[in-house]
Design a protein around this motif. Structure first.
Motif: not given
Lengths: 121, 229, 83
Positions: A12, A16, A20, A27, B9, B13, B16-17, B20
């Motif tokens: 994970n 992740a 990112v 970006f 961002l 993140f 998302y985490f 998760l």
């Protein structure tokens, strides 16, 4: 040790991190080819995440290559099948984006997004 | 602007985490696993005759999905061909490759082609299948394309192969529609002996078709990107 | 097994950070290839050889080829990208 750091946690973190990093590249970088690289990285991260959801610790691949393999000791085949097609689609998308970028370079002579008027933001 | 980006961002993140670690923990025992995968695993060997459960999911259980995926790949290849439209004139070759490189690539091509064929033909027995096999064949084409100066790459043949492969995929599916099972991509051929090359009904046929389609598409994509002006 | 996977993930993330840091695009593409290969090994270790073989064939071979073609065709005037 097992409570803190398991295989799922490691995977994970890795996926992740890749997602990112890919988004960060998209970006912040100004070079168009590098942005496509960022999309590629994020997609790889998503693929790792999807496959790792089907993983069960200590189980074998879902292939009945010899007799005596138990169904209950195999990993989930559905995410693997989805990721298999997703990788090929990702290549097609990258190739299409790069073809557009080559055409854009022939028209404008630069790959810098801050120098192309329609792409400035 | 930069602050907004970094805030977005970071927020993404964290969200998302959190999702998760909250929901997507990988189970350690097979008791709490998704029942769809377990069901497919226990039925795929008897129903489809394919030793590789991933192949049976890709070709039969989610065959419609694969058809859509091949269509997406076709559209991407079409887009590349439209953007990189060739005007007919050859780009001049600046680099003069060495003799060893040229001969080695010609030696390598039949081996890569054979390996790709092997991967395609054993897709229902071992890891592999139409997608990686087609990609390996395309890579073999590209080794030749990179190293030799004049290449007889027949674009028309590639388009015809690609179209025929796509039509046969749909044709195989429609034949299943006419059969007793009355469903698209029904496995209408006999299953044969388990774990041999000639088994699993239409799975090897469909994977061969997919391999031809993917190989022809990807090699024409790479050719279009390299050779057009 | 666990530590091997952790090592591979660390290599993958370091290569990903290096993609951001390098100035040359060709180096970034080669680093992407490294990431694809490492991810392919990870797929092999988490019992999905089908995905591993596809990732190795596409991510490590064809994607690199297409990126290198794109770099070669957009590099006639400016040799390196200046930030």
């Amino acid at each position: 040790m097992n409570g803190v750091l398991s295989i799922s946690t490691v995977l994970n973190f890795g996926s992740a991190g890749l997602i990112v990093l890919g988004l960060y590249i998209v970006f912040t970088q100004k070079n168009l080819i590098k942005m496509v690289i960022g999309i590629d990285l994020a997609e790889t991260g998503v693929n790792v995440l999807l496959v790792s959801t089907g993983y069960i610790k200590g189980n074998t691949a879902p292939i009945f290559s010899k007799t005596g393999l138990q169904v209950s000791s195999m990993v989930d085949p559905v995410p693997q099948a989805l990721v298999l097609t997703s990788i090929v689609i990702g290549f097609g998308v990258s190739a299409l984006a790069l073809a557009m970028i080559i055409k854009l370079y022939e028209k404008t002579g630069t790959l810098d997004t801050s120098k192309i008027r329609g792409l400035k933001w | 602007m930069r602050k907004v980006i970094s805030f977005l961002l970071l927020a993404g993140f964290v969200f998302y985490f959190a999702t998760l670690t909250g929901g997507l923990i990988i189970p350690d025992s097979s008791a709490d696993r998704n029942s769809v995968g377990l069901d497919i695993l226990s039925r795929s060997a008897g129903e489809t005759g394919s030793a590789n459960a991933v192949t049976s999911v890709v070709v039969l259980y989610r065959g419609f999905d694969t058809l859509g995926e091949v269509t997406v790949l076709f559209l991407a290849a079409l887009g590349v061909s439209v953007f990189m439209k060739s005007t007919g004139e050859k780009r001049k070759k600046v680099l003069d490759q060495s003799f060893i490189l040229k001969t080695g690539s010609r030696l390598l091509f039949p081996l890569m082609f054979l390996f790709g064929m092997y991967i395609i033909a054993h897709g229902h027995l071992s890891p592999g299948g139409g997608f990686p096999g087609g990609v390996i064949i395309a890579t073999g084409f590209f080794v030749i394309l990179l190293t030799s100066e004049s290449v007889n790459f027949n674009k028309t043949l590639m388009s015809v192969l690609e179209g025929l492969a796509g039509l046969s995929f749909i044709g195989l599916g429609v034949v299943g529609l006419l059969g007793p099972g009355n469903s698209f991509l029904q496995n209408f051929l006999p299953l044969g002996e388990f774990n041999t090359v000639f088994s699993a009904g239409i799975i090897p046929l469909i994977y061969a078709v997919v391999g031809i389609k993917v190989g022809a598409e990807l090699s024409s994509v790479v050719y279009a990107m390299k050779e057009s002006k | 097994m666990l530590y091997l996977l952790a090592f591979l993930v660390v290599v993958m993330l370091i290569a990903g950070i290096a993609v951001i840091l390098v100035k040359d695009i060709l180096s970034a593409v080669i680093l992407t290839t490294v990431i694809s290969l490492v991810v392919s090994i990870i797929f092999l270790f988490i019992a999905s050889p089908d995905v591993a073989i596809t990732e190795a064939a596409i991510g490590a071979a064809l994607t690199t080829v297409v990126f290198v073609i794109a770099i070669k065709r957009t590099r006639s005037k400016e040799t390196t990208d200046k930030e």
